[in-house]
Motif scaffolding. Sequence first.
Motif, short mmCIF file in Angstrom:
data_model
loop_
_atom_site.label_atom_id
_atom_site.label_comp_id
_atom_site.label_asym_id
_atom_site.label_seq_id
_atom_site.Cartn_x
_atom_site.Cartn_y
_atom_site.Cartn_z
N ILE A 19 0.79 -1.29 0.19
CA ILE A 19 0.16 -0.33 -0.01
C ILE A 19 1.08 1.43 -0.13
N THR A 20 0.23 2.02 -0.80
CA THR A 20 1.47 3.84 -0.90
C THR A 20 0.74 4.45 -1.07
N MET A 21 0.11 5.50 -0.29
CA MET A 21 -0.37 6.64 0.11
C MET A 21 0.94 7.92 0.03
N ASN A 22 0.47 8.76 -0.70
CA ASN A 22 0.61 10.02 -0.43
C ASN A 22 -0.13 10.81 0.43
N LEU A 23 1.06 11.32 1.43
CA LEU A 23 0.77 12.39 2.18
C LEU A 23 1.35 13.54 1.81
N PRO A 24 1.47 14.23 1.09
CA PRO A 24 2.08 15.55 1.08
C PRO A 24 1.50 16.72 2.05
N GLY A 25 3.12 17.24 2.27
CA GLY A 25 3.12 18.32 3.46
C GLY A 25 2.35 18.15 5.53
N VAL A 26 2.13 16.37 5.33
CA VAL A 26 1.75 15.45 6.83
C VAL A 26 3.27 15.16 7.43
N LYS A 27 3.03 15.48 8.54
CA LYS A 27 4.25 14.93 9.19
C LYS A 27 4.01 13.89 9.48
N LYS A 28 5.36 12.29 9.99
CA LYS A 28 5.44 11.73 10.45
C LYS A 28 4.41 11.20 11.55
N GLU A 29 4.68 11.97 12.62
CA GLU A 29 3.88 11.97 14.15
C GLU A 29 2.28 12.64 13.88
N ASP A 30 2.12 12.96 12.36
CA ASP A 30 0.69 12.96 11.76
C ASP A 30 -0.36 12.13 11.71
N VAL A 31 0.76 11.36 11.19
CA VAL A 31 0.03 9.89 10.83
C VAL A 31 0.07 8.40 11.64
N LYS A 32 -1.39 7.82 12.20
CA LYS A 32 -1.89 6.79 12.43
C LYS A 32 -1.98 5.77 11.59
N ALA A 33 -1.63 4.36 12.28
CA ALA A 33 -2.23 3.70 11.51
C ALA A 33 -2.23 2.56 12.69
N GLU A 34 -3.87 2.00 12.46
CA GLU A 34 -4.79 1.01 13.80
C GLU A 34 -5.08 0.11 13.15
N LEU A 35 -5.22 -0.88 13.37
CA LEU A 35 -5.66 -2.52 13.91
C LEU A 35 -6.65 -2.68 14.73
N LYS A 36 -7.69 -2.99 13.13
CA LYS A 36 -9.21 -3.01 14.60
C LYS A 36 -10.36 -3.96 13.81
N ASP A 37 -10.51 -5.05 14.17
CA ASP A 37 -11.63 -6.16 13.95
C ASP A 37 -11.22 -6.43 11.78
N GLY A 38 -10.11 -6.16 11.64
CA GLY A 38 -9.85 -6.62 10.68
C GLY A 38 -9.79 -5.84 9.87
N TYR A 39 -9.51 -4.84 10.07
CA TYR A 39 -9.75 -3.88 9.05
C TYR A 39 -8.37 -2.83 9.89
N MET A 40 -7.48 -2.14 8.39
CA MET A 40 -5.91 -1.29 8.73
C MET A 40 -7.06 -0.06 8.85
N THR A 41 -7.17 0.60 9.22
CA THR A 41 -7.07 2.31 9.63
C THR A 41 -6.15 2.93 9.29
N VAL A 42 -6.13 4.38 8.45
CA VAL A 42 -4.66 5.41 8.12
C VAL A 42 -5.32 6.30 8.62
N SER A 43 -5.05 7.61 9.38
CA SER A 43 -5.60 8.89 9.75
C SER A 43 -4.51 9.19 9.19
N ALA A 44 -4.39 10.54 8.96
CA ALA A 44 -3.84 11.54 9.45
C ALA A 44 -4.55 13.26 9.34
N VAL A 45 -3.22 14.20 9.82
CA VAL A 45 -3.63 15.08 10.06
C VAL A 45 -2.56 16.07 9.85
N THR A 46 -3.92 17.57 8.99
CA THR A 46 -2.90 18.45 8.36
C THR A 46 -3.23 19.82 8.84
N SER A 47 -2.31 20.30 9.09
CA SER A 47 -2.65 21.96 9.59
C SER A 47 -1.70 23.05 8.68
#
Length: 116
Positions: A19-47
């Motif tokens: 999986i390759t995801m573009n997150l321009p302008g996002v810092k590493k510490e603003d990216v979270k990936a979590e696994l729950k019930d067989g689903y991986m969710t990637v979230s990012a905060v941009t400011s």
Amino acid sequence: NAGGLMKTDIKDTDSGYEITMNLPGVKKEDVKAELKDGYMTVSAVTSSNKDEKDEKGRYIRRERYTGSCSRSFYVGDAVTEEDIKAKFENGTLKMLVPKKEEQKAVENKKYIAIEG
């Protein structure tokens, strides 16, 4: 859509998914990936802050933007956090998710001998 944020390519290989995801302008510490019930969710905060001042130092334009976005992918119940390799560099998140077979529960039936 924040300028192609979270544009995702998923490559299906023999051993898993790349999986390759573009997150321009996002810092590493603003990216979270979590696994729950067989689903991986990637979230990012941009400011972003855009401040423009005139010659006298007065603000002529101030913009504040904060956004968050997330995407979920079904990876299967057999995959654990330890199985997923994730790397973030230059605004790109790369994740390797292995393909794992679900462990089929083997039913062990114990019968009680009934005498008649």
